[in-house]
Scaffold this motif. Sequence first.
Motif, PDB file in Angstrom:
ATOM      1  N   GLY A  52     -10.735 117.467  17.897  1.00  0.00           N
ATOM      2  CA  GLY A  52     -10.720 117.975  16.534  1.00  0.00           C
ATOM      3  C   GLY A  52     -11.458 117.114  15.530  1.00  0.00           C
ATOM      4  O   GLY A  52     -11.711 117.557  14.405  1.00  0.00           O
ATOM      5  N   THR A  53     -11.813 115.873  15.931  1.00  0.00           N
ATOM      6  CA  THR A  53     -12.559 115.004  15.009  1.00  0.00           C
ATOM      7  C   THR A  53     -14.062 115.209  15.207  1.00  0.00           C
ATOM      8  O   THR A  53     -14.519 115.658  16.260  1.00  0.00           O
ATOM      9  N   ALA A  54     -14.856 114.872  14.190  1.00  0.00           N
ATOM     10  CA  ALA A  54     -16.314 115.046  14.257  1.00  0.00           C
ATOM     11  C   ALA A  54     -16.936 113.883  15.024  1.00  0.00           C
ATOM     12  O   ALA A  54     -16.541 112.722  14.879  1.00  0.00           O
ATOM     13  N   GLN A  57     -21.996 110.618  16.509  1.00  0.00           N
ATOM     14  CA  GLN A  57     -23.384 110.664  16.954  1.00  0.00           C
ATOM     15  C   GLN A  57     -23.484 111.610  18.132  1.00  0.00           C
ATOM     16  O   GLN A  57     -22.472 112.043  18.695  1.00  0.00           O
ATOM     17  N   THR A  58     -24.721 111.928  18.496  1.00  0.00           N
ATOM     18  CA  THR A  58     -24.922 112.773  19.675  1.00  0.00           C
ATOM     19  C   THR A  58     -24.683 111.941  20.927  1.00  0.00           C
ATOM     20  O   THR A  58     -25.258 110.871  21.107  1.00  0.00           O
ATOM     21  N   ILE A  59     -23.829 112.460  21.814  1.00  0.00           N
ATOM     22  CA  ILE A  59     -23.443 111.714  23.018  1.00  0.00           C
ATOM     23  C   ILE A  59     -23.914 112.501  24.228  1.00  0.00           C
ATOM     24  O   ILE A  59     -23.652 113.701  24.356  1.00  0.00           O
ATOM     25  N   VAL A 376     -21.721 116.286  23.235  1.00  0.00           N
ATOM     26  CA  VAL A 376     -21.372 116.760  21.902  1.00  0.00           C
ATOM     27  C   VAL A 376     -22.439 116.280  20.928  1.00  0.00           C
ATOM     28  O   VAL A 376     -22.941 115.160  21.035  1.00  0.00           O
ATOM     29  N   HIS A 377     -22.833 117.156  20.020  1.00  0.00           N
ATOM     30  CA  HIS A 377     -23.829 116.807  19.020  1.00  0.00           C
ATOM     31  C   HIS A 377     -23.179 116.107  17.841  1.00  0.00           C
ATOM     32  O   HIS A 377     -21.975 116.270  17.573  1.00  0.00           O
ATOM     33  N   LYS A 378     -23.959 115.336  17.159  1.00  0.00           N
ATOM     34  CA  LYS A 378     -23.477 114.606  15.991  1.00  0.00           C
ATOM     35  C   LYS A 378     -22.941 115.578  14.938  1.00  0.00           C
ATOM     36  O   LYS A 378     -23.584 116.558  14.606  1.00  0.00           O
ATOM     37  N   GLY A 379     -21.751 115.294  14.445  1.00  0.00           N
ATOM     38  CA  GLY A 379     -21.132 116.120  13.413  1.00  0.00           C
ATOM     39  C   GLY A 379     -20.293 117.262  13.956  1.00  0.00           C
ATOM     40  O   GLY A 379     -19.499 117.859  13.221  1.00  0.00           O
ATOM     41  N   GLU A 380     -20.449 117.606  15.248  1.00  0.00           N
ATOM     42  CA  GLU A 380     -19.647 118.676  15.831  1.00  0.00           C
ATOM     43  C   GLU A 380     -18.229 118.176  16.128  1.00  0.00           C
ATOM     44  O   GLU A 380     -18.021 116.998  16.426  1.00  0.00           O
ATOM     45  N   LYS A 381     -17.282 119.124  16.064  1.00  0.00           N
ATOM     46  CA  LYS A 381     -15.904 118.763  16.397  1.00  0.00           C
ATOM     47  C   LYS A 381     -15.745 118.669  17.915  1.00  0.00           C
ATOM     48  O   LYS A 381     -16.284 119.485  18.669  1.00  0.00           O
ATOM     49  N   ILE A 382     -15.012 117.676  18.325  1.00  0.00           N
ATOM     50  CA  ILE A 382     -14.792 117.429  19.757  1.00  0.00           C
ATOM     51  C   ILE A 382     -13.739 118.399  20.267  1.00  0.00           C
ATOM     52  O   ILE A 382     -12.613 118.454  19.752  1.00  0.00           O
TER      53      ILE A 382
END
Length: 824
Positions: A52-54, A57-59, A376-382
């Motif tokens: 639920g957290t952003a 960075q892109t991982i 996951v892209h930077k800024g996207e919710k996990i």
Amino acid sequence: MVKSVKNHTGIDAINWSWVHEKRSSIVLAIAVVSLTGVVGHKLYNQPQLKIGTAAPQTIRAPRTANIEDQQQTDLKRKAASKSSTPVLMVDAKTTAQIDQYLQKILNEGNEIRISAGSFPFFDTSVLSLPIQHYLRSCSDSEWQGVLAAIENTGQGEVGFFTQKSGDRSKKRQSSQKHSSVEQIQESQVQGISIDSTHPTANLSSPVAKNVEVNVKTEFIQALAELATYRVTTGEQNLSTLVTQIAQARLAYAQASVQLLNLDTIATQTVYHDTILLELSDNEWTHTQQGIRQSAERILAQGIPPGLPQNILQNAVSLQVQTFVPKNAETLATKVLLAVLQPNLKEDQEQTQQQAKQAAAIVAPVLVEVKQGTVIVHKGEKITAWDFEILEHYQLIRRENNWLGLLKLASITTGAICVFVLLEKRNQCPLRQRDRLLVLLLTLSTPGVLAVGIPYTTWAAVGLLLGSFYGRTLGVTVVGLLLVMLVISMEVSIIGLLAGAAGGILGSYLAQRLRSREELALLGMAIAGMQGGVYLLIKVLIGAAFGAGWYVILQEAGLFALSGLAWSIVALGLSPYLEKVFDLVTPIRLAELANPNRPLLKRLATETPGTFQHTLFVATLAEAAAKKLGCNVELVRAGTLYHDIGKMHDPLGFIENQMGGPNKHETEIQDPWKSAAIIKKHVTEGLVMARKHLLPTAIQAFIPEHQGTMLIAYFYHQAEQMAENDPSIILDDDDFRYDGPIPQSRETGIVMLADACEAALRSLKDVNHEQAVTVLNNILRARWQDNQLIDSGLTREEMSQIAEIFVEVWQQFHHKRIAYPKVKV
């Protein structure tokens, strides 16, 4: 020894106080760290990246790997678990009800057949079984036709039923004897005019010419068999047979009426036709046995709920064909279908086990994640799936939640400070080992919660703390721990409240009990308290009135059982903790005060005078302790052991000399040696106490009841010798006990009682005020000698103690009436 007094006021005392405070600080620091660590175990190694957290960075995936999709795996396993076939078991209760119902229907059939009478009712070699059934069940018109036809076959116009002449009867019998069976049958047929094209036949006989009957095969066969019987036996026997047939018809008619008036619809359905009455007695017996055997086999195999009716009918038919006569199969099938019902129920335990096995064999769902794939892209919710991938690659950046731990440590420190303040107000400060035990018991509750067990150790903690340290400290620890757990741990608050209620009850009542049996009853009370509080809270919030009320009752029962179980654990651990941590409880003190203890038995045998002195001192000290609110059990046990050291030289003490020579005056004649003997009863007493593993609290009475008092009698002898011989150097340390002075109110009271005992025994013919004055002088001497400065006793209490001692003395030395002298 004066040095002991100086230690409490000089530099050594200051150094000891500093060491003691340092050790206390270390113990408190350990308590803060350990409690924080156990209560806040979930705050360690927490993931920085959460669902639920952003993403900061892109991982990307660092390497190719097959990762289990836990969510899909769980879904497949749940589906497999749900699709698992339930395991059925025979319901004994339902089976018994079916057996009872079957027996009821068979009993009703028996009653109906009893009403119909025995069947066959006549010899089957004369009348066949079908003809007997026809004759008793045919209609009245058919039966009248049978009678008319038989009468018509007789000689003359008047039948044998109306003929009275003896000659005519003999003539007919003679004629019948010479007739063949064929002739009889022919005459029967000739005597009846039958129109085969009509359903009725006219009887040509004048007697029966107006009677019409349905022409049946059974009718003709019945006429033939009756006529044959008349020919072979005579008209008189035939008349008897006809009467017997009439009686059978009457019983059959009554049974038919009873069939129409059956009580239950099911029984009417089974017996609605006459099959029941068509069976012979032997056939009915075999039918009943076959029905029971068939039912027993079918029920043993079990009938599952929802079984199609045609399958049950086929199973019944197969069983009936095996065990029931052919002509009774229809009746048996109806009976069985009327009573049989599903008798299988779900075996929940086996069903759950089978469902678990079905879920366990489902292979995990693996997803291939190739190297370089963006997780996951930077800024996207996990998402949950993203988190699983990150967890697999160890990219979630775990770290300790230092802020949360700091807050928890602050709460823990505050709770410990409250405990310390309460301890200082307590009359009996705790030792370091006591603090350690309190910490261990306290850690047990969050420790059990940390491993996922909701049934905590509240009962054991409350029972042990209350028994060892009193209700105030026990209730305080349970209350503070409850507040910490509610604030810091994600657990059921209702469960915590229920457990804490049991712990508070145990803390409040434990020290009041004086036997292991009473503590066992307290354990049952704790169990009832925990289960009752849990159920009460559920009722108050309305959770116990829904569909899952039985689950609430089960949980309440488990809380009650856990309270009882932990109470049993506490009772088992109590003796060992008393030994390891050198504790005294009311129960242990009562055991130590038992006169059958080895040391006390030796004291009574080897030093009877000292033993009597001890008993009187104990009586005085107990009365004072009770009045001043001290630990009466501790005073009683400590007093009994305070003079055990006198057993090293019983005759060195005047109370054991029994009027004999005083060895100090006849043998020793040296005040220094005599004083050493007197002082030695303290050191020897400590040696004996340690050898017999007496608690430290009991050992304290041995030196402290003498303190650093001067052995005045021998000191004055030494002074006189020093005055006469200037070369003698007099040191009062040689005539003082080594101490220490009393460190508690209990040992201070025993010192005063020991000092006053001899004076009270010596008082003769004095009133209450005089006795109080004598004792006040003795107590004042102890006070002025600084023997009571560390005991906690006040100057005002000295006067109260003197009054109490005198009251006890007066109870022992009350006046008696003067009996008249009797002449011998």
